[in-house]
Structure formats: structure tokens, C-alpha cells
Design a protein around this motif. Structure first.
Motif, PDB file in Angstrom:
ATOM      1  N   ARG A 125      -3.761  -0.895   5.428  1.00  0.00           N
ATOM      2  CA  ARG A 125      -4.308   0.231   4.666  1.00  0.00           C
ATOM      3  C   ARG A 125      -3.816   1.563   5.226  1.00  0.00           C
ATOM      4  N   MET A 126      -3.599   1.595   6.538  1.00  0.00           N
ATOM      5  CA  MET A 126      -3.080   2.800   7.166  1.00  0.00           C
ATOM      6  C   MET A 126      -1.729   3.202   6.589  1.00  0.00           C
ATOM      7  N   TRP A 127      -0.887   2.204   6.238  1.00  0.00           N
ATOM      8  CA  TRP A 127       0.417   2.523   5.658  1.00  0.00           C
ATOM      9  C   TRP A 127       0.257   3.194   4.297  1.00  0.00           C
ATOM     10  N   GLY A 145      -4.204 -13.826   9.179  1.00  0.00           N
ATOM     11  CA  GLY A 145      -4.610 -13.288  10.471  1.00  0.00           C
ATOM     12  C   GLY A 145      -4.060 -11.895  10.742  1.00  0.00           C
ATOM     13  N   LEU A 146      -3.975 -11.070   9.718  1.00  0.00           N
ATOM     14  CA  LEU A 146      -3.441  -9.711   9.864  1.00  0.00           C
ATOM     15  C   LEU A 146      -4.576  -8.686   9.799  1.00  0.00           C
ATOM     16  N   SER A 147      -4.283  -7.490  10.246  1.00  0.00           N
ATOM     17  CA  SER A 147      -5.269  -6.414  10.233  1.00  0.00           C
ATOM     18  C   SER A 147      -5.209  -5.672   8.897  1.00  0.00           C
ATOM     19  N   PHE A 148      -6.278  -5.780   8.118  1.00  0.00           N
ATOM     20  CA  PHE A 148      -6.355  -5.052   6.854  1.00  0.00           C
ATOM     21  C   PHE A 148      -6.276  -3.552   7.107  1.00  0.00           C
ATOM     22  N   GLY A 149      -6.931  -3.079   8.153  1.00  0.00           N
ATOM     23  CA  GLY A 149      -6.923  -1.654   8.479  1.00  0.00           C
ATOM     24  C   GLY A 149      -5.534  -1.114   8.741  1.00  0.00           C
ATOM     25  N   ARG A 150      -4.724  -1.884   9.431  1.00  0.00           N
ATOM     26  CA  ARG A 150      -3.343  -1.441   9.693  1.00  0.00           C
ATOM     27  C   ARG A 150      -2.525  -1.394   8.401  1.00  0.00           C
ATOM     28  N   TYR A 192       0.809  -1.192   0.000  1.00  0.00           N
ATOM     29  CA  TYR A 192       0.000   0.000   0.000  1.00  0.00           C
ATOM     30  C   TYR A 192       0.857   1.262   0.000  1.00  0.00           C
ATOM     31  N   TRP A 193       1.951   1.230   0.744  1.00  0.00           N
ATOM     32  CA  TRP A 193       2.819   2.410   0.802  1.00  0.00           C
ATOM     33  C   TRP A 193       3.236   2.821  -0.601  1.00  0.00           C
ATOM     34  N   PHE A 194       3.744   1.905  -1.376  1.00  0.00           N
ATOM     35  CA  PHE A 194       4.254   2.247  -2.703  1.00  0.00           C
ATOM     36  C   PHE A 194       3.136   2.641  -3.667  1.00  0.00           C
ATOM     37  N   TYR A 195       2.018   1.945  -3.607  1.00  0.00           N
ATOM     38  CA  TYR A 195       0.897   2.275  -4.482  1.00  0.00           C
ATOM     39  C   TYR A 195       0.420   3.700  -4.225  1.00  0.00           C
ATOM     40  N   TRP A 196       0.163   4.021  -2.955  1.00  0.00           N
ATOM     41  CA  TRP A 196      -0.383   5.343  -2.639  1.00  0.00           C
ATOM     42  C   TRP A 196       0.664   6.441  -2.758  1.00  0.00           C
ATOM     43  N   ALA A 197       1.942   6.101  -2.591  1.00  0.00           N
ATOM     44  CA  ALA A 197       2.996   7.095  -2.849  1.00  0.00           C
ATOM     45  C   ALA A 197       3.025   7.439  -4.332  1.00  0.00           C
ATOM     46  N   PHE A 198       2.876   6.443  -5.175  1.00  0.00           N
ATOM     47  CA  PHE A 198       2.807   6.636  -6.624  1.00  0.00           C
ATOM     48  C   PHE A 198       1.654   7.570  -6.982  1.00  0.00           C
ATOM     49  N   VAL A 199       0.499   7.350  -6.392  1.00  0.00           N
ATOM     50  CA  VAL A 199      -0.675   8.190  -6.663  1.00  0.00           C
ATOM     51  C   VAL A 199      -0.465   9.602  -6.107  1.00  0.00           C
ATOM     52  N   SER A 243      -2.275   5.187   3.552  1.00  0.00           N
ATOM     53  CA  SER A 243      -2.680   6.554   3.888  1.00  0.00           C
ATOM     54  C   SER A 243      -1.483   7.375   4.355  1.00  0.00           C
ATOM     55  N   ALA A 244      -0.622   6.765   5.157  1.00  0.00           N
ATOM     56  CA  ALA A 244       0.577   7.471   5.623  1.00  0.00           C
ATOM     57  C   ALA A 244       1.488   7.808   4.443  1.00  0.00           C
ATOM     58  N   GLY A 245       1.649   6.859   3.533  1.00  0.00           N
ATOM     59  CA  GLY A 245       2.466   7.123   2.343  1.00  0.00           C
ATOM     60  C   GLY A 245       1.891   8.247   1.506  1.00  0.00           C
ATOM     61  N   PHE A 246       0.579   8.211   1.307  1.00  0.00           N
ATOM     62  CA  PHE A 246      -0.075   9.261   0.519  1.00  0.00           C
ATOM     63  C   PHE A 246       0.132  10.621   1.179  1.00  0.00           C
ATOM     64  N   ALA A 247      -0.102  10.698   2.473  1.00  0.00           N
ATOM     65  CA  ALA A 247       0.028  11.978   3.180  1.00  0.00           C
ATOM     66  C   ALA A 247       1.458  12.509   3.118  1.00  0.00           C
ATOM     67  N   LEU A 248       2.419  11.670   3.450  1.00  0.00           N
ATOM     68  CA  LEU A 248       3.816  12.104   3.475  1.00  0.00           C
ATOM     69  C   LEU A 248       4.287  12.538   2.087  1.00  0.00           C
TER      70      LEU A 248
END
Length: 175
Positions: free
Chosen positions: A121-123, A114-119, A1-8, A125-130
């Protein structure tokens, strides 16, 4: 998610400013920006269904992201509304399935491991914001045209890491 949203984040929040600096009117920019959600609404379910049907979600995601990267380079070339509009439509076509395909695979992986999708996805959002905050400052200093090349470069790790996703079985909420 970090790389995808950083790209966007490198270009998406700023593309309207870029179009404005090209001299497009508010009405023309409004028409251009409506193309992406409308195209996604119509085209994305079709591509996602094809990817599911042929069990090629990872490949469809990578192909779509690679085509999106190329279309960003192409969209940066014309300077008039009538030249930009059809290219944005093509960009929207190739971009539209990336979110649903990526989200479905990552959600499936989260369930299987058994991982948190929300966590996860948060990465994104953090990538997009930064990245968007940093690029906003940078583009004001150097101009908006370099955002296309920067986005194309940031697409490369996103494409690479999307190839590492597990396609897994389609999650059916009725089972």
C-alpha cells in the motif's frame, strides 16, 4: 497500487481547480465533490457483493476501471454545472467499487503469499505523492484540461495490471 494511485493522482487533486476555472461556484463544486463519497457509500457494497457472488472480482475491477477511464473523457467535455453533475454521478458509480475490490484482492494475496499489505500500500501512496506533485507543477504551467487525457493513459497500465491480481477466496474474518 503504484499504477492505480498514479492514475488517480493525475486528476483527482486538481479537478476542483478545473471546475473553478470553468466558472462553477464554490457551492456547485461542493455539491459535485460530495457525489463521489456518497455514491461509493451506497453503490460500492452492492457491486463488491455481486463480484464476490459470481467470483468475478478481477473482471468487475477491470470493467469498473475501464468505465472510469471512459467517464473521465466524458466529464472533460461539458462546461456547465448542470451538464457536469450527472456525468460526475456516473463517474462515481463506476469508480466506487475499484478501491474495495482492489484492496480486498491485494490483502488476500498478501495473506496467501506472506507479504506485507502495508508495504504494498505504501507504493500506492508513493505513486500518488510523486505523480500529484509532478502534475501539480505541470498543470499550473499548461492548464488543467490535459489531466483528463493523461489520466486516461495512466489508467491503461492500471487496468492491465489489475488483470494480474489473484481473485482467491473471499477472506472471512469470522473463520
Amino acid at each position: 497500487y503504484w499504477f492505480y494511485w498514479a492514475f488517480v493522482a493525475v486528476y483527482d487533486p486538481f479537478i476542483n481547480v478545473y471546475f473553478s476555472q470553468l466558472g462553477l461556484t464554490g457551492f456547485q463544486i461542493g455539491l459535485i465533490v460530495t457525489v463521489v463519497p456518497l455514491t461509493s457509500l451506497i453503490f460500492s457494497p452492492f457491486v463488491s457483493a455481486m463480484a464476490d457472488r459470481y467470483n468475478m472480482r478481477v473482471q468487475f475491477l477491470q470493467w469498473s476501471m475501464a468505465a472510469w477511464m471512459v467517464m473521465l473523457g466524458v466529464v472533460s467535455l461539458p462546461k456547465t454545472f448542470w451538464a457536469i453533475l450527472p456525468l460526475v454521478f456516473l463517474l462515481a458509480l463506476v469508480r466506487s467499487p475499484t478501491g474495495p475490490l482492489g484492496d480486498s484482492m491485494i490483502a488476500g494475496m498478501a495473506v496467501r503469499h506472506g507479504l506485507s499489505f502495508g508495504r504494498m500500500r505504501m507504493w500506492g501512496s508513493a505513486g500518488f505523492a510523486l505523480i500529484s506533485i509532478s502534475c501539480g507543477y505541470l498543470w499550473v504551467q499548461v492548464g488543467y484540461a490535459p489531466m483528463f487525457g493523461a489520466a486516461m493513459l495512466l489508467a491503461l497500465p492500471a487496468i492491465y495490471f489489475s488483470g494480474k491480481l489473484e481473485s482467491g477466496p473471499v477472506i472471512n474474518s469470522q473463520t
